[in-house]
Design a protein around this motif. Sequence first.
Motif, mmCIF file in Angstrom:
data_model
loop_
_atom_site.group_PDB
_atom_site.id
_atom_site.type_symbol
_atom_site.label_atom_id
_atom_site.label_comp_id
_atom_site.label_asym_id
_atom_site.label_seq_id
_atom_site.Cartn_x
_atom_site.Cartn_y
_atom_site.Cartn_z
ATOM 1 N N ARG A 160 0.860 -1.183 0.000
ATOM 2 C CA ARG A 160 0.000 0.000 0.000
ATOM 3 C C ARG A 160 0.900 1.238 0.000
ATOM 4 N N GLY A 162 2.049 5.076 0.422
ATOM 5 C CA GLY A 162 1.637 6.186 1.276
ATOM 6 C C GLY A 162 1.885 7.510 0.589
ATOM 7 N N PRO A 163 2.246 8.549 1.348
ATOM 8 C CA PRO A 163 2.447 9.880 0.773
ATOM 9 C C PRO A 163 3.597 9.909 -0.231
ATOM 10 N N ALA A 164 3.525 10.850 -1.151
ATOM 11 C CA ALA A 164 4.593 11.020 -2.135
ATOM 12 C C ALA A 164 5.883 11.438 -1.442
ATOM 13 N N ALA A 165 7.012 10.907 -1.952
ATOM 14 C CA ALA A 165 8.323 11.240 -1.400
ATOM 15 C C ALA A 165 9.264 11.698 -2.505
ATOM 16 N N HIS A 170 6.939 6.929 -3.542
ATOM 17 C CA HIS A 170 6.046 7.065 -2.385
ATOM 18 C C HIS A 170 6.645 6.351 -1.183
ATOM 19 N N ARG A 171 6.264 6.829 -0.019
ATOM 20 C CA ARG A 171 6.580 6.068 1.183
ATOM 21 C C ARG A 171 5.678 4.831 1.222
ATOM 22 N N ALA A 173 3.165 2.600 3.010
ATOM 23 C CA ALA A 173 2.245 2.666 4.145
ATOM 24 C C ALA A 173 2.146 1.311 4.840
#
Length: 483
Positions: A160, A162-165, A170-171, A173
């Motif tokens: 899954r 997570g937030p954009a990095a 993305h990180r 999740a």
Amino acid sequence: MTQPRVAPFVLSGGAGTRLWPVSRAGMAKQLVPVLDAETLLQKTVARFADRGRFEPVTLIGAHADRFVLREQMQAIGADAHIVVEPERRDTLAAVVLAAAIAARRDPETVVAVVPSDHLIEGADAFADALTRACAAVQTGGIAVVGVEPTEPSTAYGYIRPGPAAGAGVHRVAHFVEKPDAPTAARLISEEGCLWNAGIFCFASGWLLDAARALEPETVAAVTRSVAEARTDLGFSIPGASFAQARAISFDHGFMEHTDQALVVPSTFNWSDVGDWKSVWAVSDKSTDGIAARGDTVDIGSRNTLVHATHRMVCTVGLENVAVIETPDAVLVLNLDRAQDVKALVKTLEADSRGEALEHLRCHRPWGWYQTMDLGARFRVKRISVKPGARLSLQRHHHRAEHWVVVHGTAEVTLGEEVRVLHENESAFIPIGSVHRLANPGKIPVELIEVQSGSYLEEDDIERLEDQFGRVEDLTSHRQNRPG
């Protein structure tokens, strides 16, 4: 930040039992031509041919496979460095080994660890995903490449995001390891949920520090083994300390515990080619869904895989079935039960069936041999020796051998005598005689060997001298092999 030049490490130690009988412990799926004439290992290494982006490949493989690995690299002209694990310790130790080798040169080296048994279509998209992943971890963290699911499979792990990095990064999740069917169906309905392709990118020094906090004994053992490493016959062999590493997968031992994981979504087509249904899915098919390889004839079948390696296979009126033929075993299965082949192999192993582990054709550094017939007090083999190669100087305590040359030229050592045999000529090797077979010619030599005696198993061999270093194998690895 400049784009790093990546050091690829290819892991080649898996067994792939769900592709039995083509893939077996003695010759796993990445080393056999499952889809076409090129093996999955060769396809994997070929993706790193761009020297502008990638350093030469390092293979990490099993001791028993070392000569096959070298042969397959030579066949495609790949300049790969081969590291031989002294013992199988699963993927955590293998990934730490890759990091430790790279860090000895420079702890800021960015490493990409990839499996050798996956099929990836889309070379540019693959290189783009790896470029983004490696750029994202130059100063820390670990990036895993994710692929878009095509079905609710229970055979793969899920990620899954997570937030954009960063751009296209993305990180993570949450990781979900091989869910049940209802969970898999729910996961692929979630926007952005990805399959875990098992491709990991990291800076080598960072990975060693992060893994040391979770698995200090394993990191210590592996780093010691790299310091103890020796070179033998062109292979790099870590020291005995490697055996002290914990046997656990990298996902369970590291990825599920780190909070610095990133995921890079990709657009290439991906399959782990993990069972016969996935082989059917990625194969070229007729309008009726027939995927056929080898000498096959079909009438009226649909959505069926036929894989013939040794003889003609004919099928009539099948649907959703796979028929897999090899010289010593035939598998027929419903494609929806493809995952159950692993359980079948365990049943064969419990019954001490040799077909579970070894092929009839056994590859050796000098060539190959194949059992053609076997009965009480006799065994018939076909043997092929490469140009310039020779078997070990050896003797047997329970069997005699009769060699008949059918193609090429053979050099036979029997005691103090050395003879050259041509086609249709033969030699008899009495029990207990010191002997050797060699090929002095420019083409392979093939011969028929007839063994006779009270005991015909392969551990009746005493090697006295060997150009491939296998005299040591008998004491340090107990791998008693013919030739």
